[in-house]
Each structure stands twice: as structure tokens, then as C-alpha cells.
Design a protein around this motif. Structure first.
Motif, PDB file in Angstrom:
ATOM      1  N   ALA A  46      34.145  36.709  33.413  1.00 60.11           N
ATOM      2  CA  ALA A  46      34.101  37.525  34.636  1.00 60.11           C
ATOM      3  C   ALA A  46      33.665  36.675  35.823  1.00 60.11           C
ATOM      4  O   ALA A  46      34.237  36.788  36.922  1.00 60.11           O
ATOM      5  CB  ALA A  46      33.166  38.714  34.447  1.00 60.11           C
ATOM      6  N   ASP A  47      32.673  35.823  35.622  1.00 63.01           N
ATOM      7  CA  ASP A  47      32.229  34.934  36.703  1.00 63.01           C
ATOM      8  C   ASP A  47      33.360  33.992  37.106  1.00 63.01           C
ATOM      9  O   ASP A  47      33.577  33.742  38.298  1.00 63.01           O
ATOM     10  CB  ASP A  47      31.002  34.125  36.270  1.00 63.01           C
ATOM     11  CG  ASP A  47      29.729  34.956  36.210  1.00 63.01           C
ATOM     12  OD1 ASP A  47      29.679  36.047  36.822  1.00 63.01           O
ATOM     13  OD2 ASP A  47      28.767  34.515  35.532  1.00 63.01           O
ATOM     14  N   GLU A  48      34.085  33.485  36.123  1.00 67.43           N
ATOM     15  CA  GLU A  48      35.201  32.574  36.396  1.00 67.43           C
ATOM     16  C   GLU A  48      36.330  33.288  37.148  1.00 67.43           C
ATOM     17  O   GLU A  48      36.885  32.744  38.107  1.00 67.43           O
ATOM     18  CB  GLU A  48      35.709  32.030  35.061  1.00 67.43           C
ATOM     19  CG  GLU A  48      36.846  31.047  35.157  1.00 67.43           C
ATOM     20  CD  GLU A  48      37.296  30.611  33.762  1.00 67.43           C
ATOM     21  OE1 GLU A  48      38.527  30.634  33.530  1.00 67.43           O
ATOM     22  OE2 GLU A  48      36.436  30.270  32.924  1.00 67.43           O
ATOM     23  N   LEU A  49      36.654  34.506  36.742  1.00 64.98           N
ATOM     24  CA  LEU A  49      37.769  35.239  37.353  1.00 64.98           C
ATOM     25  C   LEU A  49      37.435  35.800  38.726  1.00 64.98           C
ATOM     26  O   LEU A  49      38.337  36.078  39.514  1.00 64.98           O
ATOM     27  CB  LEU A  49      38.223  36.368  36.426  1.00 64.98           C
ATOM     28  CG  LEU A  49      38.844  35.942  35.101  1.00 64.98           C
ATOM     29  CD1 LEU A  49      39.125  37.150  34.224  1.00 64.98           C
ATOM     30  CD2 LEU A  49      40.105  35.122  35.324  1.00 64.98           C
ATOM     31  N   ALA A  50      36.158  35.959  39.025  1.00 66.89           N
ATOM     32  CA  ALA A  50      35.751  36.538  40.304  1.00 66.89           C
ATOM     33  C   ALA A  50      36.268  35.728  41.490  1.00 66.89           C
ATOM     34  O   ALA A  50      36.499  36.285  42.571  1.00 66.89           O
ATOM     35  CB  ALA A  50      34.234  36.663  40.371  1.00 66.89           C
ATOM     36  N   ALA A  51      36.488  34.445  41.294  1.00 66.83           N
ATOM     37  CA  ALA A  51      37.001  33.598  42.389  1.00 66.83           C
ATOM     38  C   ALA A  51      38.470  33.869  42.677  1.00 66.83           C
ATOM     39  O   ALA A  51      38.951  33.591  43.782  1.00 66.83           O
ATOM     40  CB  ALA A  51      36.807  32.123  42.034  1.00 66.83           C
ATOM     41  N   SER A  52      39.198  34.433  41.719  1.00 69.57           N
ATOM     42  CA  SER A  52      40.642  34.627  41.870  1.00 69.57           C
ATOM     43  C   SER A  52      41.070  36.083  42.027  1.00 69.57           C
ATOM     44  O   SER A  52      42.204  36.340  42.420  1.00 69.57           O
ATOM     45  CB  SER A  52      41.372  34.065  40.645  1.00 69.57           C
ATOM     46  OG  SER A  52      41.073  32.691  40.477  1.00 69.57           O
ATOM     47  N   TYR A  53      40.191  37.027  41.710  1.00 68.00           N
ATOM     48  CA  TYR A  53      40.561  38.441  41.726  1.00 68.00           C
ATOM     49  C   TYR A  53      39.547  39.258  42.505  1.00 68.00           C
ATOM     50  O   TYR A  53      38.347  38.998  42.436  1.00 68.00           O
ATOM     51  CB  TYR A  53      40.627  38.998  40.288  1.00 68.00           C
ATOM     52  CG  TYR A  53      41.722  38.378  39.458  1.00 68.00           C
ATOM     53  CD1 TYR A  53      43.010  38.906  39.469  1.00 68.00           C
ATOM     54  CD2 TYR A  53      41.470  37.267  38.662  1.00 68.00           C
ATOM     55  CE1 TYR A  53      44.014  38.354  38.703  1.00 68.00           C
ATOM     56  CE2 TYR A  53      42.475  36.698  37.893  1.00 68.00           C
ATOM     57  CZ  TYR A  53      43.745  37.241  37.917  1.00 68.00           C
ATOM     58  OH  TYR A  53      44.751  36.670  37.166  1.00 68.00           O
ATOM     59  N   SER A  54      40.044  40.273  43.212  1.00 63.70           N
ATOM     60  CA  SER A  54      39.139  41.162  43.944  1.00 63.70           C
ATOM     61  C   SER A  54      38.474  42.167  43.012  1.00 63.70           C
ATOM     62  O   SER A  54      37.403  42.680  43.324  1.00 63.70           O
ATOM     63  CB  SER A  54      39.893  41.896  45.059  1.00 63.70           C
ATOM     64  OG  SER A  54      40.923  42.699  44.507  1.00 63.70           O
ATOM     65  N   GLN A  55      39.103  42.464  41.878  1.00 65.15           N
ATOM     66  CA  GLN A  55      38.552  43.409  40.905  1.00 65.15           C
ATOM     67  C   GLN A  55      38.703  42.846  39.503  1.00 65.15           C
ATOM     68  O   GLN A  55      39.756  42.284  39.170  1.00 65.15           O
ATOM     69  CB  GLN A  55      39.296  44.755  40.954  1.00 65.15           C
ATOM     70  CG  GLN A  55      39.118  45.527  42.239  1.00 65.15           C
ATOM     71  CD  GLN A  55      37.757  46.172  42.326  1.00 65.15           C
ATOM     72  OE1 GLN A  55      37.193  46.595  41.324  1.00 65.15           O
ATOM     73  NE2 GLN A  55      37.222  46.246  43.528  1.00 65.15           N
ATOM     74  N   VAL A  56      37.680  43.005  38.694  1.00 64.18           N
ATOM     75  CA  VAL A  56      37.729  42.646  37.278  1.00 64.18           C
ATOM     76  C   VAL A  56      37.250  43.867  36.501  1.00 64.18           C
ATOM     77  O   VAL A  56      36.248  44.486  36.880  1.00 64.18           O
ATOM     78  CB  VAL A  56      36.827  41.427  36.964  1.00 64.18           C
ATOM     79  CG1 VAL A  56      36.799  41.143  35.468  1.00 64.18           C
ATOM     80  CG2 VAL A  56      37.313  40.194  37.726  1.00 64.18           C
ATOM     81  N   VAL A  57      37.980  44.220  35.457  1.00 62.57           N
ATOM     82  CA  VAL A  57      37.570  45.309  34.569  1.00 62.57           C
ATOM     83  C   VAL A  57      37.528  44.768  33.144  1.00 62.57           C
ATOM     84  O   VAL A  57      38.122  43.722  32.847  1.00 62.57           O
ATOM     85  CB  VAL A  57      38.496  46.539  34.671  1.00 62.57           C
ATOM     86  CG1 VAL A  57      38.402  47.186  36.048  1.00 62.57           C
ATOM     87  CG2 VAL A  57      39.927  46.175  34.337  1.00 62.57           C
ATOM     88  N   ILE A  58      36.847  45.508  32.282  1.00 66.52           N
ATOM     89  CA  ILE A  58      36.588  45.015  30.934  1.00 66.52           C
ATOM     90  C   ILE A  58      37.329  45.870  29.907  1.00 66.52           C
ATOM     91  O   ILE A  58      37.066  47.066  29.772  1.00 66.52           O
ATOM     92  CB  ILE A  58      35.073  45.022  30.627  1.00 66.52           C
ATOM     93  CG1 ILE A  58      34.296  44.296  31.733  1.00 66.52           C
ATOM     94  CG2 ILE A  58      34.805  44.412  29.258  1.00 66.52           C
ATOM     95  CD1 ILE A  58      34.729  42.869  32.001  1.00 66.52           C
ATOM     96  N   GLY A  59      38.234  45.245  29.185  1.00 67.56           N
ATOM     97  CA  GLY A  59      39.003  45.892  28.128  1.00 67.56           C
ATOM     98  C   GLY A  59      38.299  45.773  26.789  1.00 67.56           C
ATOM     99  O   GLY A  59      38.870  45.256  25.822  1.00 67.56           O
ATOM    100  N   TYR A  60      37.069  46.218  26.746  1.00 73.55           N
ATOM    101  CA  TYR A  60      36.256  46.296  25.533  1.00 73.55           C
ATOM    102  C   TYR A  60      35.555  47.644  25.551  1.00 73.55           C
ATOM    103  O   TYR A  60      35.139  48.113  26.625  1.00 73.55           O
ATOM    104  CB  TYR A  60      35.133  45.250  25.518  1.00 73.55           C
ATOM    105  CG  TYR A  60      35.462  43.900  24.970  1.00 73.55           C
ATOM    106  CD1 TYR A  60      35.256  43.605  23.627  1.00 73.55           C
ATOM    107  CD2 TYR A  60      35.920  42.890  25.803  1.00 73.55           C
ATOM    108  CE1 TYR A  60      35.519  42.340  23.125  1.00 73.55           C
ATOM    109  CE2 TYR A  60      36.189  41.623  25.310  1.00 73.55           C
ATOM    110  CZ  TYR A  60      35.989  41.358  23.973  1.00 73.55           C
ATOM    111  OH  TYR A  60      36.250  40.109  23.477  1.00 73.55           O
ATOM    112  N   ALA A  61      35.354  48.238  24.390  1.00 72.48           N
ATOM    113  CA  ALA A  61      34.352  49.289  24.236  1.00 72.48           C
ATOM    114  C   ALA A  61      33.038  48.547  23.984  1.00 72.48           C
ATOM    115  O   ALA A  61      32.960  47.345  24.250  1.00 72.48           O
ATOM    116  CB  ALA A  61      34.749  50.202  23.082  1.00 72.48           C
ATOM    117  N   ASP A  62      32.020  49.214  23.480  1.00 71.38           N
ATOM    118  CA  ASP A  62      30.758  48.504  23.221  1.00 71.38           C
ATOM    119  C   ASP A  62      30.939  47.440  22.141  1.00 71.38           C
ATOM    120  O   ASP A  62      30.368  46.359  22.209  1.00 71.38           O
ATOM    121  CB  ASP A  62      29.645  49.470  22.814  1.00 71.38           C
ATOM    122  CG  ASP A  62      28.355  48.727  22.546  1.00 71.38           C
ATOM    123  OD1 ASP A  62      27.717  48.279  23.512  1.00 71.38           O
ATOM    124  OD2 ASP A  62      28.008  48.560  21.357  1.00 71.38           O
TER     125      ASP A  62
END
Length: 195
Positions: A46-62
């Protein structure tokens, strides 16, 4: 979207079919054998992708993180799929509760796990080399339930083989991917304009 490798393919297929402007970045599915590492890997990506995307979401349940993934989501302002596991997303949490209340020793498989059973279960748990470990791992299980997203004869054969390898009867429950698609829509629609 940072996605669990076990659901990344169906997620990508749904994203493509719906025409959503989403890139899927999978993490290795074998993280499920070490769920204590999932939250850290999600944070790193997520930290890595934050530089390239305005939004990041997580495709995991717990997924066995016992709230550690939610802490990462809270820290970074991210949203994730609902539920305890992807099984909840495919079958619905109430349906799973019924399975477990009817037969607490239920072992669940998805299409991914059916296809990868030899690697993700037999090899990773050492059952291919030490079959006597079967009783150590599976003595309290009483059945295998395959949550079939795209059932066909080949997958049915693989699911039956998986159940046979651990000495349990197989029950097939066709789920399709409707639950996953709805969960993705609920996750993605607030995050980005999907048109």
C-alpha cells in the motif's frame, strides 16, 4: 487493489467484465500459511502503490490476521473486503455459520484451493512427504465443502481427489462469484468513480 493471490484471478475477471478502472496487485497466496505476515505485506505494498494511485483498496477479508489487517487499514485510511475469510465473500457469512453449526469439523475449499491443493496444502504442510501427519492436521475434521465458483468435471475430480487425500467426504456447494462481485462493488464504488 491489493488482492490476496488466492482470489486475484476472479477479482481481475470481475473487474474486466464490469469495466471498472482498477488495477489488481496480488500478494502471494501462500501468505495464508503465515497469516501473521499478511498485514505487514499489505502495508508495504500500500505504501508503494500510494505514489502511483489516488485510491488503494484491500482485496482481503481478515484472513486470520485477528484484526492486524484492520489496524493497517485504519492507519492508512483503507477499506477491505468484509468478513473473516474469502469463504464469507463467496458463500455468505450466515451460510458458513450454518455449515459450521451443522458440522463443526468442516474444511473449506475454493476453486483456487482445489486447483492448488497439492502445493498449498499437501506440500506446504508436509503431507506429501509425511502422510502420517494427516491425523495431526485433520483428525477433528469431518467433511470437505468445496465452495464451487466455476464447477466443471475437472475441478470436481480435483476436489474429490483433495478430499480423498485427507480422508474426508466431499460436499459441493455451488456459489458462483456473485458474492465476490457484490463485495467488490461495495468496496470499489465508494473509492472510485466506476461509471
Amino acid at each position: 487493489m491489493i488482492a490476496c493471490g488466492a482470489i486475484a484471478q476472479p477479482v481481475a475477471a470481475i473487474v474486466s467484465r464490469r469495466g471498472w478502472p482498477v488495477d489488481v496487485h496480488p500478494l502471494p497466496p501462500l501468505l495464508h500459511n503465515q497469516p501473521d505476515r499478511i498485514a505487514g505485506e499489505v502495508r508495504r505494498l500500500a505504501d508503494e502503490l500510494a505514489a502511483s494511485y489516488s485510491q488503494v483498496v484491500i482485496g482481503y477479508a481478515d484472513c486470520g490476521t485477528y484484526g492486524a489487517l484492520d489496524e493497517v487499514c485504519d492507519d492508512l485510511g483503507l477499506r477491505r473486503l468484509p468478513g473473516l475469510h474469502c469463504y464469507d465473500v463467496y458463500a455468505g457469512a450466515s451460510r458458513l455459520e450454518t455449515f459450521f453449526s451443522e458440522q463443526p469439523g468442516t474444511y473449506l475449499l475454493t476453486d483456487f484451493l482445489v486447483r492448488s491443493f497439492a502445493r498449498t496444502v499437501l506440500q506446504e504442510l508436509g503431507l506429501d512427504r509425511y502422510p502420517d501427519l494427516r491425523d495431526t492436521y485433520f483428525t477433528h475434521y469431518t467433511r470437505v465443502v468445496w465452495l464451487a465458483q466455476e464447477p466443471d468435471d475437472e475441478l470436481l475430480s480435483l476436489a474429490q481427489h483433495a478430499a480423498d487425500r485427507i480422508g474426508l467426504p466431499l460436499t459441493v456447494v455451488e456459489t458462483g462469484d456473485r458474492g465476490l462481485e457484490k463485495a467488490l462493488a461495495d468496496l470499489l464504488l465508494p473509492a472510485v468513480s466506476l461509471g
